[in-house]
Each structure stands twice: as C-alpha cells, then as structure tokens.
Scaffold this motif. Structure first.
Motif, PDB file in Angstrom:
ATOM      1  N   GLU A 101     -10.220   1.239   5.415  1.00 58.45           N
ATOM      2  CA  GLU A 101      -9.436   0.356   5.001  1.00 58.45           C
ATOM      3  C   GLU A 101      -8.607   1.089   3.661  1.00 58.45           C
ATOM      4  OE1 GLU A 101      -8.597  -2.797   5.561  1.00 58.45           O
ATOM      5  OE2 GLU A 101      -9.361  -2.191   7.328  1.00 58.45           O
ATOM      6  N   GLU A 102      -8.808   1.719   2.887  1.00 58.05           N
ATOM      7  CA  GLU A 102      -8.127   2.216   1.774  1.00 58.05           C
ATOM      8  C   GLU A 102      -7.331   3.269   2.367  1.00 58.05           C
ATOM      9  OE1 GLU A 102     -10.094   3.618  -2.111  1.00 58.05           O
ATOM     10  OE2 GLU A 102     -11.908   2.926  -0.929  1.00 58.05           O
ATOM     11  N   VAL A 103      -7.699   4.056   3.282  1.00 56.36           N
ATOM     12  CA  VAL A 103      -6.515   4.964   3.952  1.00 56.36           C
ATOM     13  C   VAL A 103      -5.327   4.045   4.201  1.00 56.36           C
ATOM     14  CG1 VAL A 103      -5.992   6.460   5.727  1.00 56.36           C
ATOM     15  CG2 VAL A 103      -8.193   7.068   4.436  1.00 56.36           C
ATOM     16  N   GLY A 104      -5.603   2.941   5.237  1.00 55.67           N
ATOM     17  CA  GLY A 104      -4.601   2.066   5.670  1.00 55.67           C
ATOM     18  C   GLY A 104      -3.889   1.551   4.641  1.00 55.67           C
ATOM     19  N   ASP A 105      -4.398   0.785   3.659  1.00 57.89           N
ATOM     20  CA  ASP A 105      -3.935   0.554   2.442  1.00 57.89           C
ATOM     21  C   ASP A 105      -2.772   1.362   1.833  1.00 57.89           C
ATOM     22  OD1 ASP A 105      -4.982  -1.890   3.080  1.00 57.89           O
ATOM     23  OD2 ASP A 105      -6.452  -1.793   1.410  1.00 57.89           O
ATOM     24  N   GLU A 106      -3.300   2.697   1.483  1.00 57.19           N
ATOM     25  CA  GLU A 106      -2.478   3.741   0.758  1.00 57.19           C
ATOM     26  C   GLU A 106      -1.372   3.731   1.640  1.00 57.19           C
ATOM     27  OE1 GLU A 106      -5.114   6.714  -0.742  1.00 57.19           O
ATOM     28  OE2 GLU A 106      -6.270   5.307  -1.915  1.00 57.19           O
ATOM     29  N   ILE A 107      -1.333   3.945   2.985  1.00 58.45           N
ATOM     30  CA  ILE A 107      -0.164   4.627   3.823  1.00 58.45           C
ATOM     31  C   ILE A 107       0.777   3.269   4.102  1.00 58.45           C
ATOM     32  CG2 ILE A 107       0.216   5.318   6.126  1.00 58.45           C
ATOM     33  CD1 ILE A 107      -2.345   7.021   6.107  1.00 58.45           C
ATOM     34  N   PHE A 108       0.087   2.023   4.052  1.00 60.72           N
ATOM     35  CA  PHE A 108       0.906   0.905   4.113  1.00 60.72           C
ATOM     36  C   PHE A 108       1.898   0.703   2.686  1.00 60.72           C
ATOM     37  CE2 PHE A 108      -2.187  -1.247   7.163  1.00 60.72           C
ATOM     38  CZ  PHE A 108      -1.654  -0.640   8.205  1.00 60.72           C
ATOM     39  N   GLN A 109       1.205   1.168   1.892  1.00 62.37           N
ATOM     40  CA  GLN A 109       2.095   1.037   0.385  1.00 62.37           C
ATOM     41  C   GLN A 109       3.253   2.037   0.475  1.00 62.37           C
ATOM     42  OE1 GLN A 109       0.368   1.329  -3.308  1.00 62.37           O
ATOM     43  NE2 GLN A 109      -0.317  -0.735  -3.225  1.00 62.37           N
ATOM     44  N   LEU A 110       3.131   3.194   1.090  1.00 63.70           N
ATOM     45  CA  LEU A 110       4.135   4.056   1.224  1.00 63.70           C
ATOM     46  C   LEU A 110       5.364   3.385   1.974  1.00 63.70           C
ATOM     47  CD1 LEU A 110       2.146   7.305   2.454  1.00 63.70           C
ATOM     48  CD2 LEU A 110       3.061   6.983   0.014  1.00 63.70           C
ATOM     49  N   LEU A 111       4.798   2.686   2.788  1.00 66.82           N
ATOM     50  CA  LEU A 111       6.169   1.961   3.543  1.00 66.82           C
ATOM     51  C   LEU A 111       6.587   0.623   2.900  1.00 66.82           C
ATOM     52  CD1 LEU A 111       4.375   1.829   7.124  1.00 66.82           C
ATOM     53  CD2 LEU A 111       6.154   3.373   6.344  1.00 66.82           C
ATOM     54  N   GLU A 112       5.770  -0.147   2.244  1.00 63.85           N
ATOM     55  CA  GLU A 112       6.102  -1.417   1.800  1.00 63.85           C
ATOM     56  C   GLU A 112       6.668  -1.172   0.108  1.00 63.85           C
ATOM     57  OE1 GLU A 112       2.655  -3.505   2.463  1.00 63.85           O
ATOM     58  OE2 GLU A 112       3.115  -3.828   4.402  1.00 63.85           O
ATOM     59  N   LYS A 113       6.052  -0.270  -0.608  1.00 63.15           N
ATOM     60  CA  LYS A 113       6.332  -0.457  -1.806  1.00 63.15           C
ATOM     61  C   LYS A 113       6.943   0.853  -2.221  1.00 63.15           C
ATOM     62  CE  LYS A 113       3.910  -0.072  -6.460  1.00 63.15           C
ATOM     63  NZ  LYS A 113       2.531   0.484  -6.896  1.00 63.15           N
TER      64      LYS A 113
END
Lengths: 143, 121
Positions: free
Chosen positions: B32-44
């Motif tokens: 989950e954390e890996v996913g969240d951190e990578i999603f942040q790269l796109l969104e934030k």
C-alpha cells in the motif's frame, strides 16, 4: 507423499494476520536455505507458500482474530511439501477465471492460484476448498 | 519533497526514476505504501512518466502485481508511460507465466528504459 524422508517438519496454527504469516514464511525460507535450496527452486516455493498463506489469511479467514491458519511444512534436500488450511467456507479453484486470458489480464483475481499451479510439481485442494497441499521437488538436487 | 519510506526517486525532467528500498515486496501494508508513494509522484509531484527499477528486489507476489497493474492504469490515464527494468530472472518468469509481460513495457536495464524515453546517458 515424496520419494524422500523429511529432514525437518513443522506443524503450527498461526493467527490470521499477515505479520504472523510472513514470520512463518521467513522461518521456512531460512530452513530451506539451510538444506541447500536456492535460486529458482527457492523462489518458486517462496511464491507458492506466500500466495497460499495470504489467500488463507485474507480470503479464507478474512483476517478474523477468532480464526487460525493451520500450516504443515516438510523439508528435505530433495523436496518440500506444504499443507495450508484455513477456517473459511472454501473455494473452487477450477471456477476461477483464467488470469492469462486477454480480457482478464488486468483483473486482480486468480493470479496467485495460477502461479501456485505453475510453480509446484503437485497441487491438491480438499473437497471443501479450504486446504491446499503442495509438493515441490528440487530440479538441481545434486547438492 | 515528500517523506518516502519505500522508494527513492530521481527526477529526469517529467520522468521519475524509482528504486525500491525493500528486497521483498510482500507485506500488504508495505505494498500500500509503495503504491501511495508512487501515486503521489503523479498526483502531487506531477511526474508524467515513470521507470520502476527493480534492481535489488528479490521477491514479489501477486498482491504486488495487482498494485503494478493499478499504477500502469493510473499513469496511462494521465497520458504518461510506465516502464519496468532490471527484473531478476525469477521475477521476469512471473511476468511471463502470468502474461503480464504483454501488459507492461519491460526493459532489461535502466539505460534501456531511459533510452526508450529518449534519454541518453
């Protein structure tokens, strides 16, 4: 079951938590390494036991603190066997969609069960579908 | 920059070059954390393209594969491209058996993946 005498065995009931599951898997992997398992064979066993235990904890027992997962492991230099049973209602592995069909490629269902089947030499489910028994023979058993 | 626990990130323009800090990507909360951190790269952080470099990753299971499929969809939805590289042979075999090698663009080395994005090193 195997054509070899087991040199290490374990029979435990573990709580339905991924922390407990992974602790047990790490112990099992260390034992396999002590008996000379490595490379592709070790990876295949690790993948199969990971998928089976995670399935039992999450899909079988729904991580219920009131339920346990029964794990029986046997190891020798030539083979290893795993029996994992949860306290859930069970499932029918043959009813799962084929995850390699084009329309299912991006679906999250059935991939773990398919990987187990591909990477083990023998896979059996009980009639209820809440227990899987797997056997892996080492392909490079010279050591 | 975000506080990251599971990945390291190097920026090459709008391309994020991601490496994993864990040798095994198995624990559900870590995935989950890996996913969240990578999603942040796109969104934030507004990266468009992503390279996931699996050098040092020894093991992953179907839960991690499912997360990668979600990432791929997310990157594509933002008109970007996700490429994977440096997979050890056993992990590459998992992608081949599951036929996910047809879903993902997998390069042998990081240099190959960068080159596919037009970056020469």
């Amino acid at each position: 079951m195997a054509d070899t005498a087991w040199e290490w065995s374990l029979h435990e009931h573990i709580p339905s938590s991924s922390v407990s599951g992974h602790e047990l898997i790490e112990r099992y992997i260390r034992v396999l390494e002590q008996f000379g398992w490595d490379g592709r064979d070790l990876f295949h066993v690790q993948l199969a036991v990971e998928e089976a235990i995670v399935n039992a904890i999450t899909h079988g027992n729904h991580e219920s603190p009131d339920k346990t997962v029964e794990v029986e492991l046997h190891v020798s230099r030539l083979a290893t066997s795993m029996r994992i049973q949860d306290q859930g209602a069970g499932f029918c592995p043959d009813a799962l969609p084929d995850p390699t069909e084009d329309e299912n490629l991006e679906s999250p269902h059935g991939r773990g069960v398919m990987l187990i089947k591909q990477m083990m030499d023998k896979v059996d489910y009980n009639a209820r579908g809440n227990q899987v028994t797997m056997l892996k023979r080492r392909s490079e058993s010279a050591g | 920059m975000a506080d990251r626990r599971r990945i390291t990130v190097s920026a090459v323009g709008d391309l994020a070059l991601v490496r994993f800090l864990d040798r095994k990507i198995v624990d559900p909360s870590n995935i989950e954390e890996v996913g969240d951190e990578i999603f942040q790269l796109l969104e934030k952080d507004k990266f468009k393209n992503v390279i996931l470099n699996f050098d040092g990753v020894e093991f992953l299971g179907s839960a991690a594969l499912n997360k990668l499929i979600m990432m791929d969809k997310k990157v594509k939805a933002a008109a970007g491209k996700l490429r994977l590289c440096a997979l050890r042979a056993e992990i590459m075999e998992v992608f081949t058996i599951t036929k996910l090698s047809r879903v993902f663009d997998i390069k042998k080395t990081e240099a190959d993946a960068l080159k596919a994005f037009g970056v020469d090193i």
